[in-house]
Write a protein that holds these residues in place. Structure first.
Motif, short mmCIF file in Angstrom:
data_model
loop_
_atom_site.label_atom_id
_atom_site.label_comp_id
_atom_site.label_asym_id
_atom_site.label_seq_id
_atom_site.Cartn_x
_atom_site.Cartn_y
_atom_site.Cartn_z
N THR A 14 0.82 -1.20 0.00
CA THR A 14 0.00 0.00 0.00
C THR A 14 0.86 1.27 0.00
O THR A 14 0.47 2.29 -0.53
N VAL A 15 2.06 1.19 0.57
CA VAL A 15 2.97 2.35 0.54
C VAL A 15 3.23 2.78 -0.90
O VAL A 15 3.26 3.96 -1.21
N LEU A 16 3.40 1.81 -1.80
CA LEU A 16 3.61 2.16 -3.21
C LEU A 16 2.38 2.85 -3.78
O LEU A 16 2.49 3.83 -4.51
N ASP A 17 1.21 2.35 -3.44
CA ASP A 17 -0.04 2.92 -3.94
C ASP A 17 -0.28 4.33 -3.40
O ASP A 17 -0.73 5.21 -4.13
N THR A 18 0.05 4.57 -2.15
CA THR A 18 -0.33 5.84 -1.52
C THR A 18 0.79 6.87 -1.39
O THR A 18 0.51 8.06 -1.24
N GLU A 19 2.06 6.44 -1.42
CA GLU A 19 3.15 7.39 -1.19
C GLU A 19 4.07 7.61 -2.38
O GLU A 19 4.81 8.60 -2.42
N ALA A 20 4.07 6.72 -3.37
CA ALA A 20 4.96 6.86 -4.52
C ALA A 20 4.51 8.04 -5.39
O ALA A 20 3.34 8.15 -5.73
N THR A 21 5.45 8.91 -5.72
CA THR A 21 5.12 10.10 -6.51
C THR A 21 6.00 10.27 -7.74
O THR A 21 5.75 11.17 -8.54
N ARG A 22 7.01 9.43 -7.90
CA ARG A 22 7.95 9.62 -9.01
C ARG A 22 8.56 8.28 -9.42
O ARG A 22 8.92 7.48 -8.57
N LEU A 23 8.66 8.08 -10.74
CA LEU A 23 9.36 6.93 -11.29
C LEU A 23 10.49 7.46 -12.16
O LEU A 23 10.26 8.29 -13.04
N ASP A 24 11.71 7.00 -11.89
CA ASP A 24 12.87 7.36 -12.70
C ASP A 24 13.32 6.15 -13.49
O ASP A 24 13.21 5.02 -13.01
N ILE A 25 13.84 6.39 -14.69
CA ILE A 25 14.55 5.34 -15.40
C ILE A 25 16.03 5.66 -15.25
O ILE A 25 16.44 6.81 -15.34
N CYS A 26 16.81 4.63 -14.95
CA CYS A 26 18.21 4.82 -14.57
C CYS A 26 19.13 3.94 -15.39
O CYS A 26 18.74 2.85 -15.82
N ASP A 27 20.37 4.40 -15.56
CA ASP A 27 21.36 3.61 -16.30
C ASP A 27 22.13 2.65 -15.40
O ASP A 27 22.73 1.69 -15.86
N TYR A 33 17.82 7.29 -2.51
CA TYR A 33 16.99 8.30 -3.15
C TYR A 33 17.79 9.22 -4.09
O TYR A 33 17.38 9.48 -5.22
N THR A 34 18.93 9.71 -3.65
CA THR A 34 19.73 10.63 -4.47
C THR A 34 20.22 9.95 -5.74
O THR A 34 20.18 10.54 -6.82
N GLU A 35 20.67 8.72 -5.62
CA GLU A 35 21.10 8.00 -6.83
C GLU A 35 19.94 7.81 -7.79
O GLU A 35 20.10 7.94 -9.01
N ALA A 36 18.76 7.50 -7.26
CA ALA A 36 17.59 7.25 -8.10
C ALA A 36 17.09 8.50 -8.81
O ALA A 36 16.71 8.45 -9.98
N THR A 37 17.09 9.62 -8.13
CA THR A 37 16.47 10.82 -8.68
C THR A 37 17.47 11.81 -9.27
O THR A 37 17.06 12.78 -9.90
N ASP A 38 18.76 11.57 -9.09
CA ASP A 38 19.77 12.50 -9.59
C ASP A 38 20.94 11.78 -10.26
O ASP A 38 21.09 11.81 -11.46
N THR A 39 21.74 11.08 -9.48
CA THR A 39 22.99 10.51 -9.96
C THR A 39 22.82 9.61 -11.18
O THR A 39 23.52 9.77 -12.17
N THR A 87 8.80 11.44 -3.08
CA THR A 87 9.56 12.69 -3.09
C THR A 87 9.30 13.55 -1.85
O THR A 87 10.19 14.28 -1.42
N ALA A 88 8.13 13.45 -1.25
CA ALA A 88 7.83 14.25 -0.07
C ALA A 88 8.75 13.89 1.10
O ALA A 88 9.07 14.75 1.92
N ASN A 89 9.16 12.63 1.16
CA ASN A 89 10.00 12.17 2.26
C ASN A 89 11.40 11.74 1.81
O ASN A 89 12.14 11.14 2.59
N SER A 90 11.73 12.02 0.55
CA SER A 90 13.05 11.65 -0.02
C SER A 90 13.39 10.19 0.25
O SER A 90 14.47 9.86 0.71
N ARG A 91 12.43 9.30 -0.07
CA ARG A 91 12.62 7.86 0.16
C ARG A 91 12.57 7.09 -1.14
O ARG A 91 11.65 7.28 -1.94
N LEU A 92 13.53 6.23 -1.33
CA LEU A 92 13.50 5.27 -2.43
C LEU A 92 12.64 4.10 -1.97
O LEU A 92 12.91 3.50 -0.93
#
Length: 123
Positions: A14-27, A33-39, A87-92
């Motif tokens: 349910t955390v995925l359903d209610t708290e997930a706000t962003r999906l990144d594609i990564c190399d 979190y920082t690696e997923a959304t930036d690095t 993204t609200a809690n900077s959690r991967l």
């Protein structure tokens, strides 16, 4: 015989359903979190649609991440992983392999077919 009530599995998903706000594609596979959304991010999609927990075959529970048709590409590279974040809690929250790698170019959009994230039932 082992048993886990579906509610126990559902609460984790349910955390995925209610708290997930962003999906990144990564190399590269991110581990935070920082690696997923930036690095390692090559692009992202916000305003995700993730369904409620449901039965998983042959056992367990799963959620379905809806198809993405308009993700934004911010860097050139080869996307091989997805990362879902709060993204609200900077959690991967979840990381996995894409069904197939895809070359991406800055300024384009990416598409992903719907996919499931699940937890197996007890062995």
């Amino acid at each position: 015989m082992s048993y886990i009530n579906p509610r126990v599995l559902d609460e984790g998903l349910t955390v995925l359903d209610t708290e997930a706000t962003r999906l990144d594609i990564c190399d590269t596979e991110p581990s935070d979190y920082t690696e997923a959304t930036d690095t390692y991010s090559l692009g992202n999609k916000t305003s995700l649609s993730i369904g409620s927990p449901a039965d998983r075959s042959p056992s367990g529970r799963q959620v379905t991440v809806a198809q993405i048709t308009d993700g934004t590409i911010d860097a050139d590279g080869t996307a091989a992983f997805y990362a879902i974040s709060d993204t609200a809690n900077s959690r991967l929250l979840a990381v996995g392999d894409l069904s197939s790698s895809q070359a991406v170019t800055t300024g384009n959009q990416f598409n992903l077919a719907a996919f499931n994230i699940g937890m197996p039932g007890p062995a």
